[in-house]
Enzyme design. Structure first.
Site, PDB file in Angstrom:
ATOM      1  CG  HIS A   1       6.536   9.347  17.754  1.00 62.42           C
ATOM      2  ND1 HIS A   1       5.414   9.233  16.939  1.00 62.42           N
ATOM      3  CD2 HIS A   1       7.258  10.362  17.245  1.00 62.42           C
ATOM      4  CE1 HIS A   1       5.467  10.142  15.981  1.00 62.42           C
ATOM      5  NE2 HIS A   1       6.571  10.841  16.150  1.00 62.42           N
ATOM      6  CG  ASN A   2       2.069   7.320  17.259  1.00 61.05           C
ATOM      7  OD1 ASN A   2       3.235   7.469  16.896  1.00 61.05           O
ATOM      8  ND2 ASN A   2       1.118   6.917  16.437  1.00 61.05           N
TER       9      ASN A   2
ATOM     10  CB  SER B   1       7.529   8.142  13.280  1.00 63.81           C
ATOM     11  OG  SER B   1       6.783   9.342  13.351  1.00 63.81           O
TER      12      SER B   1
ATOM     13  CG  ASN C   1       1.678   2.936  14.173  1.00 63.20           C
ATOM     14  OD1 ASN C   1       2.848   3.052  14.533  1.00 63.20           O
ATOM     15  ND2 ASN C   1       0.987   3.933  13.666  1.00 63.20           N
TER      16      ASN C   1
ATOM     17  CE  LYS D   1       5.246   5.531  14.718  1.00 63.17           C
ATOM     18  NZ  LYS D   1       3.839   5.919  14.884  1.00 63.17           N
TER      19      LYS D   1
ATOM     20  CD  GLU E   1       1.358  11.685  15.824  1.00 67.23           C
ATOM     21  OE1 GLU E   1       2.414  11.094  15.492  1.00 67.23           O
ATOM     22  OE2 GLU E   1       0.233  11.317  15.459  1.00 67.23           O
ATOM     23  CE1 TYR E   2      -2.684   9.680  18.742  1.00 66.09           C
ATOM     24  CE2 TYR E   2      -4.650   9.955  20.061  1.00 66.09           C
ATOM     25  CZ  TYR E   2      -3.967   9.307  19.072  1.00 66.09           C
ATOM     26  OH  TYR E   2      -4.581   8.269  18.399  1.00 66.09           O
TER      27      TYR E   2
ATOM     28  CB  ALA F   1      -0.886  -0.023   1.243  1.00 67.13           C
TER      29      ALA F   1
HETATM   30  C1  6PG Z   1       3.578   8.621  12.478  1.00 64.67           C
HETATM   31  C2  6PG Z   1       2.084   8.807  12.746  1.00 64.67           C
HETATM   32  C3  6PG Z   1       1.319   7.586  12.257  1.00 64.67           C
HETATM   33  C4  6PG Z   1      -0.195   7.757  12.279  1.00 64.67           C
HETATM   34  C5  6PG Z   1      -0.686   7.591  13.688  1.00 64.67           C
HETATM   35  C6  6PG Z   1      -1.556   8.694  14.206  1.00 64.67           C
HETATM   36  O1  6PG Z   1       4.332   8.529  13.450  1.00 64.67           O
HETATM   37  O2  6PG Z   1       3.917   8.589  11.293  1.00 64.67           O
HETATM   38  O3  6PG Z   1       1.897   8.943  14.143  1.00 64.67           O
HETATM   39  O4  6PG Z   1       1.745   6.485  13.029  1.00 64.67           O
HETATM   40  O5  6PG Z   1      -0.570   8.914  11.655  1.00 64.67           O
HETATM   41  O6  6PG Z   1      -1.420   6.448  13.677  1.00 64.67           O
HETATM   42  O7  6PG Z   1      -2.887   8.430  13.811  1.00 64.67           O
HETATM   43  P1  6PG Z   1      -4.120   8.723  14.833  1.00 64.67           P
HETATM   44  O8  6PG Z   1      -4.063  10.198  15.173  1.00 64.67           O
HETATM   45  O9  6PG Z   1      -5.330   8.346  14.043  1.00 64.67           O
HETATM   46  O10 6PG Z   1      -3.913   7.828  16.028  1.00 64.67           O
END
Ligand code: 6PG
Length: 484
Positions: free
Chosen positions: A190-191, A133, A107, A187, A194-195, A16
């Protein structure tokens, strides 16, 4: 059977967009010959037709794919996390031999990776869970890569991943995070960060919009300006782009025609669930997860709105309101990252990983979604004092928060008085105040717990564990309990 000349040193399963881009990135690097396989052959054919220059070795079966790889066979799985991953792992385990390497680049939840690594290792094959990421663009041009697994696997895999990773300060954004699920654990953190980062930026935007009275394009200019300083980051940069975007259909700012209900694939939820289990406060990340949940409950929101007859006046912005928002954003961001690294410390202890926090901050400087200059400060903090109990203890961050504290308090109070939700800013400030308070109301909680549950408590003035005989003469007795 393929001869050596047409054998690949690395393979990708799952073509994909992310998988295709990663395969193209691998093929573009000197020394790599890339084998590719996809369950539906049409995708494979499309990739080869669109990118003949890549020199892919394509296979229509997993067996042929395995045969097209030189030993130790190394394949990166890039399929949707979950059952699909298990199916491909089973197929590759069948086709591979001891010493070969299977990499899950999705993930995946780190506990799934721990389970999978143990099962595959029993066959003599290496299994590596690698967080990748940077989204589709990162996969193509340089992601940040967080591989776990064995040191043996990393000997082969490391140079290959280094050839495709983003580069920050002259270093590839990849490092061996630790054994089994350590890579996917980091990871996940990391997410979670990110949130929190995205939520804080959204709250800053909301304040500049509703209190500052600015239109999205003007706020984009503010974010552009902030991107030239301490807040420089990919997320700040793209925020300005999103705010500047005009909807072609209506001519309105795109942000004003997007439904205000935020989705989630769940990686932030995992971070909070695991932080709770590890006993680590992650209020900034949790409030970001909850803010998405609240936004996605239109019926509840509408029901409450119907009960309200008036909302507070928007309080006038202070003279240097924009700079106050910037300072509050930076201080709250420091808290969110400090909490994220606290979970890494606790997770490493709990799962027996030896995670180098400075090395993690280094590979997050480029390629990943939270990439930012800010991470250089975290690298320095851990280089200067690897043993700090929190990033907030580091002199640079302690000063940064102290310098922004007054503004932070002004912003939180202005928002509260104006009826503007700032769960991220507010949670971060309360977390900071909790750490900074010499006495917390937890003493009363201990008294309550002892009253109804005889859960015991400790005293400030002498050693030991005590209980008050609440239902008798209310005298205090020393006891064997834990006091906690
Ligand atoms: C990354 C992103 C990727 C994806 C996440 C976030 O590190 O490249 O974080 O892993 O965009 O899943 O998506 P959600 O906001 O839907 O959890």
């Amino acid at each position: 059977m393929s001869d050596r000349a047409t054998q690949a040193n690395i393979g990708v399963v799952g073509l994909a967009v992310m998988g295709s881009n990663l395969a193209r990135n691998l093929a573009s690097r000197e020394g790599n010959t890339v084998a590719v396989y996809n369950r539906s052959p049409e995708r494979t054919d499309l990739l080869l037709s669109e990118h003949p220059e890549a020199g892919f070795i394509a296979s229509k079966s997993i067996e042929d794919f395995a045969a097209s790889l030189s030993k130790p066979r190394t394949a990166i799985i890039m399929v949707q996390a979950g059952r699909g991953t298990d199916a491909v792992i089973d197929q590759l385990t069948e086709a591979f031999e001891p010493g070969d390497i299977i990499v899950d680049g999705g993930n995946a939840l780190f506990t799934d990776t721990i389970r999978r690594e143990k099962a595959v290792r029993a066959t003599g094959i290496n299994f590596v869970g690698a967080g990748i990421s940077g989204g589709e663009e990162g996969a193509l041009n340089g992601p940040s890569i967080m591989p776990g697994g064995s040191a043996e696997a990393y000997e082969t895999l490391g140079p290959i991943l280094s050839s495709i990773a983003a580069v920050a300060e002259g270093e590839p954004c990849v490092t061996h995070i630790g054994t089994d699920g350590a890579g996917h654990f980091v990871k996940m953190i990391h997410n979670g960060i990110e949130y929190a980062d995205m939520q804080l930026i959204a709250e800053a935007y909301d304040l500049l919009r509703r209190v500052g009275g600015h239109e999205p394009a003007a706020i984009a200019d503010v974010f552009d300006e902030w991107n030239g300083g301490d807040l420089e980051s990919y997320l700040i940069e793209i925020t300005a782009e999103v705010l500047r975007q005009v909807d072609a259909e209506t001519g309105k700012p795109l942000v004003d025609v997007i439904v205000d209900e935020a989705g989630s694939k769940g990686t932030g939820v995992w971070t909070v669930q695991n932080a709770l289990g590890l006993g680590v406060p992650v209020g900034g990340i949790a409030e970001a997860v909850f803010a998405r949940a609240v936004s996605s409950k239109p019926d509840q929101r509408e029901a409450v709105q119907k009960t309200i007859t008036s909302r507070p006046e928007i309080h006038s912005a202070s003279d240097n309101f924009e700079d106050d928002v910037r300072a509050a954003l930076y201080a709250s961001k420091v808290v969110a990252y400090a909490q994220g690294f606290d979970v890494i410390i606790a997770g490493a202890l709990d799962y027996g990983w030896n995670i180098d926090k400075g090395a993690v901050a280094k590979i997050w400087r480029g390629g990943c979604i939270i990439r930012a200059q800010f991470l250089n400060r975290i690298v320095e903090a851990y280089e200067n004092n690897p043993g700090i109990s929190t990033l907030l203890e580091d002199p640079y961050f302690a000063k940064a928060v102290a310098d922004g504290e007054a503004a932070w308090r002004r912003i939180v109070s202005t928002a509260a008085l104006s009826g503007i939700p700032i769960p991220g800013f507010g949670a971060a400030l309360s977390y900071y105040d909790s750490l900074a308070s010499t006495r917390l109301p937890a003493a009363l909680v201990q008294g309550q717990r002892d009253f109804f549950g005889a859960h015991t408590y400790k005293r400030v003035d002498k050693p030991g564990v005590f209980h008050t005989l609440w239902s008798a003469d209310r005298s205090e007795v020393e006891t064997e309990g834990s006091g906690h």
